[in-house]
Design a protein around this motif. Structure first.
Motif, PDB file in Angstrom:
ATOM      1  N   SER A 114      17.841  20.157  34.016  1.00  0.00           N
ATOM      2  CA  SER A 114      17.399  18.799  34.308  1.00  0.00           C
ATOM      3  C   SER A 114      15.999  18.810  34.908  1.00  0.00           C
ATOM      4  N   ALA A 115      15.736  19.763  35.802  1.00  0.00           N
ATOM      5  CA  ALA A 115      14.395  19.885  36.390  1.00  0.00           C
ATOM      6  C   ALA A 115      13.360  20.249  35.327  1.00  0.00           C
ATOM      7  N   VAL A 116      13.739  21.111  34.388  1.00  0.00           N
ATOM      8  CA  VAL A 116      12.830  21.487  33.301  1.00  0.00           C
ATOM      9  C   VAL A 116      12.496  20.272  32.439  1.00  0.00           C
ATOM     10  N   LEU A 117      13.488  19.439  32.142  1.00  0.00           N
ATOM     11  CA  LEU A 117      13.253  18.241  31.333  1.00  0.00           C
ATOM     12  C   LEU A 117      12.333  17.257  32.055  1.00  0.00           C
ATOM     13  N   VAL A 118      12.475  17.155  33.373  1.00  0.00           N
ATOM     14  CA  VAL A 118      11.564  16.310  34.159  1.00  0.00           C
ATOM     15  C   VAL A 118      10.137  16.840  34.052  1.00  0.00           C
ATOM     16  N   THR A 119       9.975  18.142  34.185  1.00  0.00           N
ATOM     17  CA  THR A 119       8.646  18.754  34.090  1.00  0.00           C
ATOM     18  C   THR A 119       8.058  18.579  32.699  1.00  0.00           C
ATOM     19  N   MET A 120       8.895  18.647  31.674  1.00  0.00           N
ATOM     20  CA  MET A 120       8.416  18.440  30.306  1.00  0.00           C
ATOM     21  C   MET A 120       7.926  17.008  30.112  1.00  0.00           C
ATOM     22  N   ALA A 121       8.616  16.048  30.711  1.00  0.00           N
ATOM     23  CA  ALA A 121       8.171  14.655  30.629  1.00  0.00           C
ATOM     24  C   ALA A 121       6.817  14.487  31.310  1.00  0.00           C
ATOM     25  N   PHE A 122       6.657  15.115  32.468  1.00  0.00           N
ATOM     26  CA  PHE A 122       5.375  15.049  33.184  1.00  0.00           C
ATOM     27  C   PHE A 122       4.276  15.733  32.375  1.00  0.00           C
ATOM     28  N   ALA A 135      -5.789  20.759  31.415  1.00  0.00           N
ATOM     29  CA  ALA A 135      -5.913  22.197  31.650  1.00  0.00           C
ATOM     30  C   ALA A 135      -6.009  22.534  33.134  1.00  0.00           C
ATOM     31  N   THR A 136      -6.524  21.613  33.934  1.00  0.00           N
ATOM     32  CA  THR A 136      -6.649  21.879  35.370  1.00  0.00           C
ATOM     33  C   THR A 136      -5.402  21.455  36.147  1.00  0.00           C
ATOM     34  N   ILE A 137      -4.712  20.417  35.667  1.00  0.00           N
ATOM     35  CA  ILE A 137      -3.512  19.945  36.371  1.00  0.00           C
ATOM     36  C   ILE A 137      -2.319  20.850  36.081  1.00  0.00           C
ATOM     37  N   LEU A 138      -2.119  21.193  34.806  1.00  0.00           N
ATOM     38  CA  LEU A 138      -0.955  21.990  34.410  1.00  0.00           C
ATOM     39  C   LEU A 138      -1.406  23.351  33.897  1.00  0.00           C
ATOM     40  N   THR A 139      -1.411  24.314  34.785  1.00  0.00           N
ATOM     41  CA  THR A 139      -1.690  25.702  34.412  1.00  0.00           C
ATOM     42  C   THR A 139      -0.369  26.452  34.266  1.00  0.00           C
ATOM     43  N   ASN A 140      -0.426  27.628  33.660  1.00  0.00           N
ATOM     44  CA  ASN A 140       0.787  28.438  33.514  1.00  0.00           C
ATOM     45  C   ASN A 140       1.388  28.788  34.873  1.00  0.00           C
ATOM     46  N   ALA A 141       0.517  29.108  35.828  1.00  0.00           N
ATOM     47  CA  ALA A 141       0.998  29.462  37.169  1.00  0.00           C
ATOM     48  C   ALA A 141       1.698  28.278  37.826  1.00  0.00           C
ATOM     49  N   ARG A 142       1.146  27.086  37.653  1.00  0.00           N
ATOM     50  CA  ARG A 142       1.761  25.906  38.257  1.00  0.00           C
ATOM     51  C   ARG A 142       3.099  25.572  37.602  1.00  0.00           C
ATOM     52  N   ILE A 143       3.176  25.743  36.296  1.00  0.00           N
ATOM     53  CA  ILE A 143       4.439  25.503  35.599  1.00  0.00           C
ATOM     54  C   ILE A 143       5.498  26.501  36.072  1.00  0.00           C
ATOM     55  N   ALA A 144       5.099  27.764  36.242  1.00  0.00           N
ATOM     56  CA  ALA A 144       6.039  28.777  36.726  1.00  0.00           C
ATOM     57  C   ALA A 144       6.540  28.426  38.126  1.00  0.00           C
ATOM     58  N   LYS A 145       5.656  27.923  38.977  1.00  0.00           N
ATOM     59  CA  LYS A 145       6.062  27.517  40.328  1.00  0.00           C
ATOM     60  C   LYS A 145       7.021  26.329  40.287  1.00  0.00           C
ATOM     61  N   LEU A 146       6.744  25.378  39.397  1.00  0.00           N
ATOM     62  CA  LEU A 146       7.648  24.228  39.251  1.00  0.00           C
ATOM     63  C   LEU A 146       9.023  24.677  38.755  1.00  0.00           C
ATOM     64  N   GLY A 147       9.037  25.638  37.842  1.00  0.00           N
ATOM     65  CA  GLY A 147      10.311  26.176  37.365  1.00  0.00           C
ATOM     66  C   GLY A 147      11.083  26.871  38.476  1.00  0.00           C
ATOM     67  N   LEU A 148      10.368  27.610  39.332  1.00  0.00           N
ATOM     68  CA  LEU A 148      11.014  28.286  40.459  1.00  0.00           C
ATOM     69  C   LEU A 148      11.562  27.275  41.459  1.00  0.00           C
ATOM     70  N   ILE A 209      20.831  13.898  39.043  1.00  0.00           N
ATOM     71  CA  ILE A 209      20.691  13.500  37.647  1.00  0.00           C
ATOM     72  C   ILE A 209      20.129  12.083  37.549  1.00  0.00           C
ATOM     73  N   GLY A 210      20.587  11.189  38.444  1.00  0.00           N
ATOM     74  CA  GLY A 210      20.089   9.812  38.422  1.00  0.00           C
ATOM     75  C   GLY A 210      18.594   9.741  38.687  1.00  0.00           C
ATOM     76  N   LEU A 211      18.136  10.433  39.733  1.00  0.00           N
ATOM     77  CA  LEU A 211      16.703  10.425  40.060  1.00  0.00           C
ATOM     78  C   LEU A 211      15.871  11.078  38.956  1.00  0.00           C
ATOM     79  N   ASP A 212      16.396  12.166  38.402  1.00  0.00           N
ATOM     80  CA  ASP A 212      15.675  12.825  37.306  1.00  0.00           C
ATOM     81  C   ASP A 212      15.537  11.893  36.108  1.00  0.00           C
ATOM     82  N   LEU A 213      16.611  11.194  35.773  1.00  0.00           N
ATOM     83  CA  LEU A 213      16.565  10.262  34.643  1.00  0.00           C
ATOM     84  C   LEU A 213      15.606   9.111  34.911  1.00  0.00           C
ATOM     85  N   ILE A 214      15.622   8.585  36.131  1.00  0.00           N
ATOM     86  CA  ILE A 214      14.713   7.486  36.483  1.00  0.00           C
ATOM     87  C   ILE A 214      13.266   7.945  36.343  1.00  0.00           C
ATOM     88  N   PHE A 215      12.967   9.148  36.830  1.00  0.00           N
ATOM     89  CA  PHE A 215      11.601   9.673  36.737  1.00  0.00           C
ATOM     90  C   PHE A 215      11.194   9.843  35.275  1.00  0.00           C
TER      91      PHE A 215
END
Length: 312
Positions: A114-122, A135-148, A209-215
């Motif tokens: 669910s967190a991954v799907l939220v990040t994909m929407a963002f 390219a500056t907002i979403l780097t590979n390192a930042r995505i990895a941190k969001l996944g963690l 799940i509710g908050l993730d769906l709303i986002f």
């Protein structure tokens, strides 16, 4: 049934009943189940392999696809090996520790997804609404941190579930009317007070799940508004085509889960059977279809996969 009438002094062994009412057809049911599982493993491992091998795919969007593939593999693998043992060999017994372990990892993968799907929407929001800064907002390192962060959130939220179940007393009936240790199905077997267990389960469902769906809904609402402001029809098609795969995956992931969660609150046999079927579909169909959707809709990934397939 006398073999199932376990007393409270017996070892904590539960009986997974598979799909109630269809026990005689378990062998036939195992054919599509095992087929779906094999296809999902092949598809998701193919995504992981191709993204790892191709330097041109080392981008935030494909890193997110790898995270989604890992959660898909994890969710289906938590359930299917034991389910196939039930279907093929009638090995229905599972210890309390085994049941709680399966429950923990299954829900950790589900909440992480669910967190991954939220990040994909963002990710899609930034790519469409603010492409110059992508390219500056979403780097590979930042995505990895969001996944963690998503994984840590899942572990902290799911850990109380098996701990709350462990404190419950279980009496004679230890038959789980399911093919895996679904949380509410196990809680219903307790002869003690389960109000805390049910309340916490509902809180996780509504809050997380509710908050993730709303986002996600708000994010795609902003994306649609931004796209409609573009005058070019070609740009409209390109933007909507970019989001189509994500929307399909999210609908397939959340719809059966939410319906299953609602129907699980009822005890009628017909509703319960619908719930079990939907729960099984939730764990089998999205992991199988997700790689296909992204393989068709994402040209870069499709071309790389075709290249490796042609080499075989």
């Amino acid at each position: 049934m006398s073999a199932f009438n376990l007393t409270s002094s017996s070892p904590p062994i539960f009986i997974l009943n598979g799909i109630p009412g269809l026990e005689a057809a378990h062998i036939w049911i195992s054919i599509p189940f095992s087929t779906f599982y094999i296809i999902s493993l092949l598809g998701n491992f193919m995504v992981l392999f191709v993204v790892k091998k191709e330097q041109t795919l080392h981008k935030p969007m494909f890193l997110l696809l790898c995270m989604l593939a890992l959660t898909d593999i994890g969710m289906s693998t938590c359930v299917m090996p034991k389910a196939l043992c039930i279907f093929w060999f009638s090995f229905k017994g599972i210890t309390l520790d085994g049941c709680l372990t399966q429950m923990f990892f299954l829900y950790v993968f589900a909440v992480t997804q669910s967190a991954v799907l939220v990040t994909m929407a963002f990710d899609r929001y930034v790519a469409i609404c603010d492409p110059l800064r992508y390219a500056t907002i979403l780097t590979n390192a930042r995505i990895a941190k969001l996944g963690l962060v998503g994984l840590i959130r899942a572990v902290l939220l799911v850990l109380p579930l098996p701990l709350l179940v462990r404190r419950l007393p279980f009496c004679a009936n230890r038959i789980i009317l399911h093919m895996y240790c679904e949380y509410i199905a196990v809680v219903k077997l307790s002869c003690g007070d389960t109000i805390v267990n049910r309340t916490y389960s509902l809180v996780i469902t509504v809050v997380i799940i509710g908050l993730d769906l709303i986002f996600i809904c708000l994010t795609y609402g902003l994306i649609i508004r931004a796209v409609l402001r573009i005058s070019s029809k070609k740009a409209h098609r390109k933007a909507f085509n970019t989001c189509t795969a994500h929307i399909c995956v999210m609908l397939m992931s959340y719809t059966p889960f939410l319906f299953s969660t609602v129907t699980n609150r009822y005890d009628q046999d017909s509703i319960a059977r619908v719930h079990i079927i939907l729960s099984n579909l939730y764990l089998l169909v999205p992991p199988m279809v997700n790689p296909i959707i992204y393989g068709v809709k994402t040209k870069e990934l499709r071309d790389k996969v075709r290249k490796y397939i042609c080499r075989m």
